[in-house]
Design a protein around this motif. Structure first.
Motif, PDB file in Angstrom:
ATOM      1  N   LEU A 267       0.850  -1.200   0.000  1.00 15.38           N
ATOM      2  CA  LEU A 267       0.000   0.000   0.000  1.00 15.38           C
ATOM      3  C   LEU A 267       0.880   1.241   0.000  1.00 15.38           C
ATOM      4  CD1 LEU A 267      -2.903   1.187   0.265  1.00 15.38           C
ATOM      5  CD2 LEU A 267      -2.567   1.098   2.755  1.00 15.38           C
ATOM      6  N   VAL A 268       0.707   2.094  -1.008  1.00 11.89           N
ATOM      7  CA  VAL A 268       1.451   3.350  -1.110  1.00 11.89           C
ATOM      8  C   VAL A 268       0.561   4.459  -0.556  1.00 11.89           C
ATOM      9  CG1 VAL A 268       2.603   4.962  -2.656  1.00 11.89           C
ATOM     10  CG2 VAL A 268       2.623   2.500  -3.176  1.00 11.89           C
ATOM     11  N   ASP A 269       1.048   5.146   0.479  1.00  8.58           N
ATOM     12  CA  ASP A 269       0.216   6.116   1.198  1.00  8.58           C
ATOM     13  C   ASP A 269      -1.122   5.433   1.519  1.00  8.58           C
ATOM     14  OD1 ASP A 269       2.268   7.986   1.203  1.00  8.58           O
ATOM     15  OD2 ASP A 269       1.741   8.704  -0.788  1.00  8.58           O
ATOM     16  N   ASP A 270      -2.233   6.092   1.193  1.00  8.98           N
ATOM     17  CA  ASP A 270      -3.508   5.431   1.517  1.00  8.98           C
ATOM     18  C   ASP A 270      -4.347   5.137   0.283  1.00  8.98           C
ATOM     19  OD1 ASP A 270      -4.123   7.993   0.803  1.00  8.98           O
ATOM     20  OD2 ASP A 270      -5.458   8.392   2.499  1.00  8.98           O
ATOM     21  N   ASP A 271      -3.769   5.363  -0.924  1.00  5.37           N
ATOM     22  CA  ASP A 271      -4.635   5.337  -2.108  1.00  5.37           C
ATOM     23  C   ASP A 271      -4.150   4.482  -3.271  1.00  5.37           C
ATOM     24  OD1 ASP A 271      -2.494   7.084  -2.451  1.00  5.37           O
ATOM     25  OD2 ASP A 271      -3.613   8.447  -3.741  1.00  5.37           O
ATOM     26  N   VAL A 272      -2.963   3.872  -3.151  1.00  2.00           N
ATOM     27  CA  VAL A 272      -2.403   3.123  -4.283  1.00  2.00           C
ATOM     28  C   VAL A 272      -1.935   1.760  -3.797  1.00  2.00           C
ATOM     29  CG1 VAL A 272      -0.558   3.066  -6.019  1.00  2.00           C
ATOM     30  CG2 VAL A 272      -1.605   5.258  -5.394  1.00  2.00           C
ATOM     31  N   LEU A 273      -2.343   0.731  -4.530  1.00  2.00           N
ATOM     32  CA  LEU A 273      -1.828  -0.608  -4.250  1.00  2.00           C
ATOM     33  C   LEU A 273      -0.891  -1.048  -5.348  1.00  2.00           C
ATOM     34  CD1 LEU A 273      -4.998  -2.670  -3.213  1.00  2.00           C
ATOM     35  CD2 LEU A 273      -3.012  -2.179  -1.756  1.00  2.00           C
ATOM     36  N   ILE A 274       0.164  -1.743  -4.961  1.00  2.00           N
ATOM     37  CA  ILE A 274       0.929  -2.537  -5.925  1.00  2.00           C
ATOM     38  C   ILE A 274       0.565  -3.984  -5.618  1.00  2.00           C
ATOM     39  CG2 ILE A 274       3.202  -3.174  -6.801  1.00  2.00           C
ATOM     40  CD1 ILE A 274       4.291  -0.549  -5.690  1.00  2.00           C
ATOM     41  N   ASP A 275      -0.095  -4.618  -6.550  1.00  2.18           N
ATOM     42  CA  ASP A 275      -0.679  -5.952  -6.399  1.00  2.18           C
ATOM     43  C   ASP A 275      -1.747  -5.965  -5.302  1.00  2.18           C
ATOM     44  OD1 ASP A 275       0.548  -7.107  -8.556  1.00  2.18           O
ATOM     45  OD2 ASP A 275       2.238  -7.922  -7.414  1.00  2.18           O
ATOM     46  N   ALA A 276      -2.601  -6.949  -5.406  1.00  3.05           N
ATOM     47  CA  ALA A 276      -3.761  -7.006  -4.501  1.00  3.05           C
ATOM     48  C   ALA A 276      -3.996  -8.448  -4.069  1.00  3.05           C
ATOM     49  CB  ALA A 276      -4.991  -6.419  -5.188  1.00  3.05           C
ATOM     50  N   GLY A 277      -2.957  -9.029  -3.470  1.00  5.54           N
ATOM     51  CA  GLY A 277      -3.081 -10.375  -2.908  1.00  5.54           C
ATOM     52  C   GLY A 277      -3.859 -10.351  -1.604  1.00  5.54           C
ATOM     53  N   THR A 278      -3.792 -11.452  -0.869  1.00  3.83           N
ATOM     54  CA  THR A 278      -4.687 -11.621   0.285  1.00  3.83           C
ATOM     55  C   THR A 278      -4.439 -10.609   1.397  1.00  3.83           C
ATOM     56  OG1 THR A 278      -3.268 -13.269   1.351  1.00  3.83           O
ATOM     57  CG2 THR A 278      -4.934 -14.082  -0.207  1.00  3.83           C
ATOM     58  N   GLY A 279      -3.278  -9.969   1.420  1.00  2.00           N
ATOM     59  CA  GLY A 279      -2.989  -8.953   2.436  1.00  2.00           C
ATOM     60  C   GLY A 279      -3.978  -7.805   2.434  1.00  2.00           C
ATOM     61  N   VAL A 280      -4.592  -7.538   1.289  1.00  2.00           N
ATOM     62  CA  VAL A 280      -5.580  -6.439   1.210  1.00  2.00           C
ATOM     63  C   VAL A 280      -6.763  -6.717   2.135  1.00  2.00           C
ATOM     64  CG1 VAL A 280      -7.159  -5.209  -0.352  1.00  2.00           C
ATOM     65  CG2 VAL A 280      -4.886  -5.852  -1.142  1.00  2.00           C
ATOM     66  N   GLY A 281      -7.051  -7.992   2.366  1.00  2.00           N
ATOM     67  CA  GLY A 281      -8.198  -8.370   3.190  1.00  2.00           C
ATOM     68  C   GLY A 281      -8.071  -7.948   4.644  1.00  2.00           C
ATOM     69  N   ASP A 282      -6.883  -7.548   5.080  1.00  2.00           N
ATOM     70  CA  ASP A 282      -6.699  -7.096   6.464  1.00  2.00           C
ATOM     71  C   ASP A 282      -7.046  -5.625   6.658  1.00  2.00           C
ATOM     72  OD1 ASP A 282      -5.863  -9.568   7.356  1.00  2.00           O
ATOM     73  OD2 ASP A 282      -3.761  -9.178   6.907  1.00  2.00           O
ATOM     74  N   LEU A 283      -7.249  -4.882   5.563  1.00  2.00           N
ATOM     75  CA  LEU A 283      -7.585  -3.459   5.701  1.00  2.00           C
ATOM     76  C   LEU A 283      -9.026  -3.289   6.166  1.00  2.00           C
ATOM     77  CD1 LEU A 283      -5.964  -1.980   2.444  1.00  2.00           C
ATOM     78  CD2 LEU A 283      -5.077  -1.839   4.786  1.00  2.00           C
ATOM     79  N   GLU A 284      -9.270  -2.231   6.942  1.00  2.00           N
ATOM     80  CA  GLU A 284     -10.627  -1.889   7.357  1.00  2.00           C
ATOM     81  C   GLU A 284     -11.385  -1.289   6.172  1.00  2.00           C
ATOM     82  OE1 GLU A 284     -11.766  -2.584  10.271  1.00  2.00           O
ATOM     83  OE2 GLU A 284      -9.856  -3.147  11.204  1.00  2.00           O
ATOM     84  N   PHE A 285     -12.705  -1.299   6.241  1.00  2.00           N
ATOM     85  CA  PHE A 285     -13.523  -0.745   5.156  1.00  2.00           C
ATOM     86  C   PHE A 285     -13.113   0.688   4.823  1.00  2.00           C
ATOM     87  CE2 PHE A 285     -17.114   1.586   3.465  1.00  2.00           C
ATOM     88  CZ  PHE A 285     -17.494   0.777   2.420  1.00  2.00           C
ATOM     89  N   GLU A 286     -12.851   1.498   5.875  1.00  2.00           N
ATOM     90  CA  GLU A 286     -12.490   2.909   5.662  1.00  2.00           C
ATOM     91  C   GLU A 286     -11.171   3.030   4.890  1.00  2.00           C
ATOM     92  OE1 GLU A 286     -13.382   1.576   8.575  1.00  2.00           O
ATOM     93  OE2 GLU A 286     -15.417   2.425   8.531  1.00  2.00           O
ATOM     94  N   GLU A 287     -10.308   2.049   5.034  1.00  2.00           N
ATOM     95  CA  GLU A 287      -9.044   2.052   4.278  1.00  2.00           C
ATOM     96  C   GLU A 287      -9.283   1.532   2.857  1.00  2.00           C
ATOM     97  OE1 GLU A 287      -5.548   1.080   7.378  1.00  2.00           O
ATOM     98  OE2 GLU A 287      -7.105  -0.458   7.344  1.00  2.00           O
ATOM     99  N   LEU A 288     -10.103   0.512   2.737  1.00  2.33           N
ATOM    100  CA  LEU A 288     -10.371  -0.072   1.414  1.00  2.33           C
ATOM    101  C   LEU A 288     -10.992   0.958   0.474  1.00  2.33           C
ATOM    102  CD1 LEU A 288     -11.884  -3.497   2.543  1.00  2.33           C
ATOM    103  CD2 LEU A 288      -9.628  -3.145   1.515  1.00  2.33           C
ATOM    104  N   VAL A 289     -11.878   1.770   1.021  1.00  2.00           N
ATOM    105  CA  VAL A 289     -12.643   2.684   0.182  1.00  2.00           C
ATOM    106  C   VAL A 289     -11.758   3.801  -0.392  1.00  2.00           C
ATOM    107  CG1 VAL A 289     -13.495   4.430   1.819  1.00  2.00           C
ATOM    108  CG2 VAL A 289     -15.045   3.469   0.125  1.00  2.00           C
ATOM    109  N   ARG A 290     -10.589   4.010   0.223  1.00  2.00           N
ATOM    110  CA  ARG A 290      -9.686   5.078  -0.245  1.00  2.00           C
ATOM    111  C   ARG A 290      -8.752   4.634  -1.381  1.00  2.00           C
ATOM    112  NH1 ARG A 290      -9.566   6.870   5.386  1.00  2.00           N
ATOM    113  NH2 ARG A 290      -7.658   5.718   5.823  1.00  2.00           N
TER     114      ARG A 290
END
Ligand code: CMP
Length: 256
Positions: free
Chosen positions: A23-46
């Protein structure tokens, strides 16, 4: 600029093994493997942008779930950046109405939850706030790229999944301000043949790779296969003294 490791394992199991997602800052992902599932909804939406290295499941698994989870709560589509070949795979084999709905036409084509943006090797995408993402050549069993992330504080390279690659080494050597090199080493040397067949690095190949790097970045190892991680790291420590590579881990934050 900050980069937070959400997942960096070559497999799953327990709280510490999540597949690739940065996760780069709060708005950019490099790849989206299972680690993304640990983010809260408020983080996912950004999350506005996802830069995909290649279409293998361990790097894209959370894209379909993410878009379905946050689509209604966002006013702009999430932009998936990848090469034309990788986008073709995602469209044909994931967002095909069979494995998952085609969210690039939901709720309608003119105002979708997801859109795809082709990126060529060597192309640079501007991310705002002085941040840039450049696609670099990589070599895997499916079309793949590495990424260079750059900002005022210097550059970081994430290899994605790659075999030994002269073009990638050459591209890395052109970066004047390289501070971090996140490079995969999936298998120990005992699985050298599997590393070659699956187009990954093992410690002896990593050593050849690092020998050719002219600058002196911090080196972090990613994509260790869980069953052999300890052996692989011991072998890396034996080979790669100049760089003292360390194992990447979930929650690590690198600042650029
Ligand atoms: N012959 C093979 N070619 C490619 N991948 C293989 C092969 N045999 C086993 N695999 C595994 O399949 C996995 C697919 O994702 P990875 O590339 O991370 O790592 C690969 C290996 O762990």
């Amino acid at each position: 600029m900050k980069l937070r490791v959400l997942g960096c394992s070559g497999g799953i199991g327990g709280r510490d093994q999540r597949t690739t997602a940065l996760l780069v800052d709060d708005d950019v992902l490099i790849d989206a493997g299972t680690g993304v599932g640990d983010l809260e909804f408020e983080e996912l939406v950004r999350i506005d942008h996802i830069f995909v290295t290649h279409a293998h499941l361990d790097h894209i698994a959370m894209i379909p779930l993410l878009v379905d989870t946050v689509g209604e709560a966002r006013s702009m589509p999430i932009v998936v950046h990848a090469t034309a070949e990788t986008l073709r795979i995602l469209r044909s084999h994931i967002f095909n109405w069979l494995v998952w709905p085609d969210f690039s036409s939901i709720p309608d084509r003119h105002n979708p939850f997801l859109c795809f943006q082709e990126m060529r090797v060597d192309e640079v995408a501007k991310l705002g706030r002085g941040r840039f993402m450049k696609a670099l050549p990589a070599l895997h069993t499916v079309p793949a790229v590495a990424y260079q992330l750059s900002g005022e504080g210097g550059s970081l390279v994430f290899s994605g999944d790659t075999a030994y690659s002269e073009p990638l080494i050459a591209a890395i050597n052109e970066i004047p301000d390289l501070r971090y090199l996140l490079v995969e080493t999936a298998f120990p040397d005992a699985l050298h043949d599997l590393a070659l067949a699956s187009r990954h690095l093992c410690p002896s190949l990593l050593a050849l790779f690092l020998e050719r790097i002219k600058s002196n970045p911090e080196v972090w190892i990613t994509h260790l296969k869980p069953s052999r991680a300890r052996t692989t790291l011991e072998e890396i420590a034996g080979y790669c003294g100049r760089f003292s590579p360390k194992a990447l881990y979930n929650g690590l934050e690198l600042t650029l």
